[in-house]
Write an enzyme that holds these catalytic residues in place. Sequence first.
Site, PDB file in Angstrom:
ATOM      1  N   ARG A 183      47.381  42.675  52.964  1.00 57.00           N
ATOM      2  CA  ARG A 183      46.638  43.221  54.103  1.00 57.00           C
ATOM      3  C   ARG A 183      46.887  42.421  55.366  1.00 57.00           C
ATOM      4  NH1 ARG A 183      41.118  42.742  50.976  1.00 57.00           N
ATOM      5  NH2 ARG A 183      42.218  40.796  50.658  1.00 57.00           N
ATOM      6  N   SER A 195      37.146  44.840  48.107  1.00 57.91           N
ATOM      7  CA  SER A 195      36.078  45.240  47.182  1.00 57.91           C
ATOM      8  C   SER A 195      34.817  44.430  47.463  1.00 57.91           C
ATOM      9  CB  SER A 195      36.507  44.992  45.735  1.00 57.91           C
ATOM     10  OG  SER A 195      37.654  45.731  45.436  1.00 57.91           O
ATOM     11  N   LYS A 210      34.118  35.513  34.752  1.00 57.66           N
ATOM     12  CA  LYS A 210      33.461  36.018  35.963  1.00 57.66           C
ATOM     13  C   LYS A 210      32.898  37.407  35.719  1.00 57.66           C
ATOM     14  CE  LYS A 210      34.704  37.113  40.664  1.00 57.66           C
ATOM     15  NZ  LYS A 210      35.876  37.406  41.473  1.00 57.66           N
ATOM     16  N   HIS A 254      43.339  50.111  47.919  1.00 61.63           N
ATOM     17  CA  HIS A 254      44.061  50.037  46.631  1.00 61.63           C
ATOM     18  C   HIS A 254      44.797  51.355  46.358  1.00 61.63           C
ATOM     19  CE1 HIS A 254      40.676  47.094  45.343  1.00 61.63           C
ATOM     20  NE2 HIS A 254      41.784  46.385  45.414  1.00 61.63           N
TER      21      HIS A 254
END
Length: 163
Positions: free
Chosen positions: A91, A129, A42, A18
Site C-alpha cells: 500500500r 483490517s 493471536k 485485499h
Amino acid sequence: MKIKAVYPGSFDPITNGHIYIAERAAKIFDEVIVSILINERKQGAFTVEERCEMARESLAHIKNIKVDSFNGLLVDYVKQCNAGVIIRGLRAMSDFEYEFQMALMNRQLATDIETFFIVTDPKYSYVSSSSVREIFHFGGTVKDVVPETVFEKLRERYSACIK
Ligand code: PNS
C-alpha cells in the site's frame, strides 16, 4: 506450465483492498489460493472459519481463486500446495520494510519460492483490517472499504457499539 500462487494473510476481515490484490493476481496466475493464517498465538476479531467464509463470499466472482487456511511456516504450506509464488500487496512505503524482510526470510527458507508484490490502487492505500475494525467499533462507517457480506458480519460483531 500452470503457475499457482498463494496469497497469504490474516484477513481479519478481508477488505476491498485485499480483493483488489486478489483480482489482479488472478489475472496474472493460473490459480490463486487465498490462505488465512491460523495463528494460535493471536486471537483475532473473527475466527478463521468466519474469515474463510467472508473471503469465499467476497471472492466467489473470481473463478481461479480458492480460499484455504494454514498453520506453520508459509513456505512449507506453499510447497504442499505445489505453488511457486507468494503474493503480497503493497500500500505504501511503510509496508515495504516489513514486506521486504519477510520476502528475504522466506527466500532464505526456500530459494525456489518467489515473492511477487502487487501495488494497491491508491484509493485503498489507507485501508487495513485493523483500521476497519477500529472505525466500526467506534461507530464510524466502513461501507466503502469492505464488501457487503463483511459489513454485515461487522455489524453483528459490533452491534453493541453502534449508536
Ligand atoms: O496479513 P498479515 O498478517 O500481514 O500476514 C502475515 C503472514 C500470515 C503472511 C505471515 O505472518 C506468515 O507468513 N506467517 C506464517 C509463519 C511464517 O512462515 N513466518 C515466516 C515468514 S517471516
